[in-house]
Design an enzyme around this catalytic site. Structure first.
Site, mmCIF file in Angstrom:
data_model
loop_
_atom_site.group_PDB
_atom_site.id
_atom_site.type_symbol
_atom_site.label_atom_id
_atom_site.label_comp_id
_atom_site.label_asym_id
_atom_site.label_seq_id
_atom_site.Cartn_x
_atom_site.Cartn_y
_atom_site.Cartn_z
ATOM 1 C CG ASP A 464 7.582 3.298 -1.193
ATOM 2 O OD1 ASP A 464 7.013 3.141 -0.106
ATOM 3 O OD2 ASP A 464 8.797 3.088 -1.354
ATOM 4 C CB CYS A 499 3.236 -1.548 1.739
ATOM 5 S SG CYS A 499 4.108 -1.133 3.260
ATOM 6 C CB ALA A 501 9.378 -1.382 4.368
ATOM 7 N N GLY A 502 6.398 -2.803 4.878
ATOM 8 C CA GLY A 502 5.420 -3.201 5.878
ATOM 9 C C GLY A 502 5.307 -2.241 7.041
ATOM 10 N N GLY A 504 4.933 1.765 6.268
ATOM 11 C CA GLY A 504 4.376 3.050 5.856
ATOM 12 C C GLY A 504 2.917 2.963 5.455
ATOM 13 N NE ARG A 505 3.339 1.871 -0.201
ATOM 14 C CZ ARG A 505 3.847 1.471 -1.368
ATOM 15 N NH1 ARG A 505 3.164 1.690 -2.483
ATOM 16 N NH2 ARG A 505 5.015 0.891 -1.430
ATOM 17 C CD GLN A 543 8.678 4.549 5.389
ATOM 18 O OE1 GLN A 543 7.802 4.055 4.688
ATOM 19 N NE2 GLN A 543 9.951 4.380 5.136
#
Length: 568
Positions: A464, A499, A501-502, A504-505, A543
């Site tokens: 993360d 991911c 939070a939806g 960053g990745r 992010q």
């Protein structure tokens, strides 16, 4: 009969709970030791009291002073730590973080200070360097940081003066009289109760360390990330600092102007700051040829400057002021942008909760509408909504880029081992294939006598808010998902990517997929333009700066692979 324990004349943290091993408590309802010795004698003057050698008395007084100073130093250290944790907690709360994550970040700041004193690894296991960099680049609430620093300096100065006075004159700054030199004569009023301040604070610290921590932040060199990028590489002017934040932003908001409650994209009256941020996201571009891409990927300073210039475009929570909505969001400040959010069909269209899911439609390559859905990792409360969305949008592929737990829960296990039914949708596992860096599950979905196939790619090698250790596995997954997408029925809907939070990745994967297509088709890439477009549809996509750099490295590697293939 209740016996009352007398405290000594020490400081509040030296009461009876801190008696030395060789010190007996003094009971107020019994005579002093000297009185007991005089029992049976009519004339006290007839008794010759033994006297201690001068050296022994001086040594005992010296040890008593040292002991008192050591205990008081513990008190000052506790006061210093509490003041700093409280100050930075207030700072992170004002910056839009939750109260619990703010506590953890404040402790990371203390961890950063300790790293200069104690040659050891971070106590909390996180990287506090980038967190301090984010604090340094924040201007809006900088007065809280300055005030906290001023308090710490004041505490240190007062402590030093107090300790000097205590050692030199036998009294502190706020004691009315000197400390009695005769240890046997120490008594105290029964009105003062033993102080448990130190032990209570210690217990509180242990409780704080048990809180769910926020994800670790990426590692960076301590450099000035505000270095201005080459003016020739950008087509718009820089915007305000609030729009440029983008380091540890999982719970950081790009706040709307107070009083502006209308959602973006529906004729709302935007402030000048919001308008400049929107203008940047619509116009920002930086086309890179293969040679420029390879050079840019190695220029960390320029990438950091470009990343921090790009507005995050988070949503003001006032736009989602609906009772009960908090149960449907994994992070209360990561919300879907209103103009592109996925709206679930419901029998009661007026019931906002029944139509809500934390997900957004995203454009694909060449402005393809609704090519992707970026959403948060389902929670226990939203598993049913997630499967409703999968069926409603006719999604053929799910890409999951998170583990179920990473220090704390990141995603609920929303799929069954064999079969399960959610919201009338029967979900059956057909096969499970384990690859080196991801697993592939094939499901059969049945609802209202209709049957569909669904593939889930679960990539587990991406921590993360950081980046994978190796880029090739991610490229392989991107290409595999593209092949599966081409094989899907023509009536299929968007590819779901999530991911935790939806943003960053999830943002890195979608951007990489879009840019790989652009590189193959046009021979150039525009990573800034793609990032801006993603953030227009869902705030905070890609992010961290480290993730932004990683996308450049992945595209550089992919271009080299394409060049090598064409040469062969």
């Amino acid at each position: 009969m209740t016996r009352k324990l007398s405290s000594s004349t020490r400081s509040p943290t030296e009461d009876s709970i801190f008696l030395r091993p060789d010190e007996d408590p003094v009971w107020l309802d019994e005579p002093a030791k000297t009185d007991k010795t005089l029992d049976g004698f009519s004339n006290k003057d007839e008794l010759t009291e033994p006297t201690d050698p001068p050296n022994s008395h001086g040594q005992e007084l010296f040890l008593h002073k040292v002991y008192a100073l050591v205990v008081e130093i513990h008190f000052w250290v506790a006061l210093f730590a509490v003041s700093q944790v409280t100050g930075y907690w207030l700072f992170f709360v004002m910056e839009g973080n939750g109260p619990f994550s703010s506590v953890y970040k404040a402790l990371q700041v203390i961890d950063f200070y300790l790293s200069f004193i104690l040659p050891c690894h971070p106590i909390l296991g996180g990287n506090s360097t980038l967190l301090m960099k984010e604090v340094a680049h924040t201007e809006e609430h900088k007065w809280i940081v300055n005030g906290t620093a001023g308090i710490s300096v004041a505490i240190c100065i007062i402590m030093i003066i107090h300790m000097v006075c205590k050692w030199r004159y036998g009294t502190g700054l706020w004691r009315s009289g000197p400390v009695p030199k005769e240890l046997g004569e120490r008594r105290q009023s029964v009105s003062r109760q033993p102080s448990f301040t130190l032990s209570e604070w210690t217990d509180a610290q242990e409780d704080l360390l048990d809180l769910d921590p926020v994800p670790q932040t990426p590692v960076f060199d301590i450099t000035d990330t505000r270095t201005e990028a080459d003016s020739a590489t950008l087509t718009v002017t820089p915007v305000g600092l609030q729009e440029r934040r983008g380091s540890n932003v999982s719970l950081t908001l790009d706040m709307c102007t107070p009083g502006c409650t209308e959602p973006y994209g529906y004729g709302a009256q935007l402030s000048p700051r919001d308008q400049s941020a929107q203008e940047y996201l619509r116009q920002g571009t930086h086309v890179l040829t293969p040679a420029q891409l390879h050079s840019r990927a190695m220029d960390d300073q320029a990438l950091q400057a470009e990343f921090y210039e790009t507005p995050m475009n988070f949503v003001d929570p006032k736009e989602y002021n609906y009772p009960g909505l908090v149960r449907k969001n994994r992070y209360k400040t990561i919300l879907p942008n209103t103009h592109s959010r996925v709206i679930l069909k419901s029998d009661d269209e007026d019931d906002f909760l029944s139509t809500y899911i934390n997900g957004n439609y995203l454009k694909g390559y060449d402005d393809e509408e609704q090519a992707y859905i970026a959403t948060q990792g389902p929670t226990v409360n939203t598993v049913g909504d997630f499967w409703r969305m999968v069926w409603q949008e006719r999604c053929p592929i799910i890409v999951m880029i998170t583990n179920l737990e990473e220090k704390n829960e990141k995603c609920a296990e929303y799929w069954p081992e064999d079969a399960v039914t959610h919201e009338g949708i029967e979900i059956t596992v057909v096969s499970v294939t384990q690859e080196d860096d991801y697993s592939l599950r094939v499901f059969t979905l049945k609802h209202d006598r209709e049957e569909r196939s669904l593939r889930q790619y679960w990539y587990t090698s991406w921590p993360d808010q950081k980046t994978p250790d190796k880029a090739p596995p991610l490229l392989e997954l991107v290409q595999e998902v593209e092949r599966a997408r081409e094989e899907a029925p023509p009536s299929s809907g968007p590819t779901i990517v999530h991911c935790s939070a939806g943003i960053g990745r999830t943002g890195c994967f979608i951007a990489t997929s879009i840019l790989c297509k652009q590189l193959r088709t046009e021979g150039v890439v525009d990573i800034l333009r793609t990032t801006c477009q993603l953030r227009l549809d869902r705030g905070g996509m890609i992010q961290t700066c480290e993730q932004y750099q990683f996308v450049h490295h992945v595209l550089s590697l992919y271009e080299k692979q394409l060049s090598h293939t064409s040469e062969e």
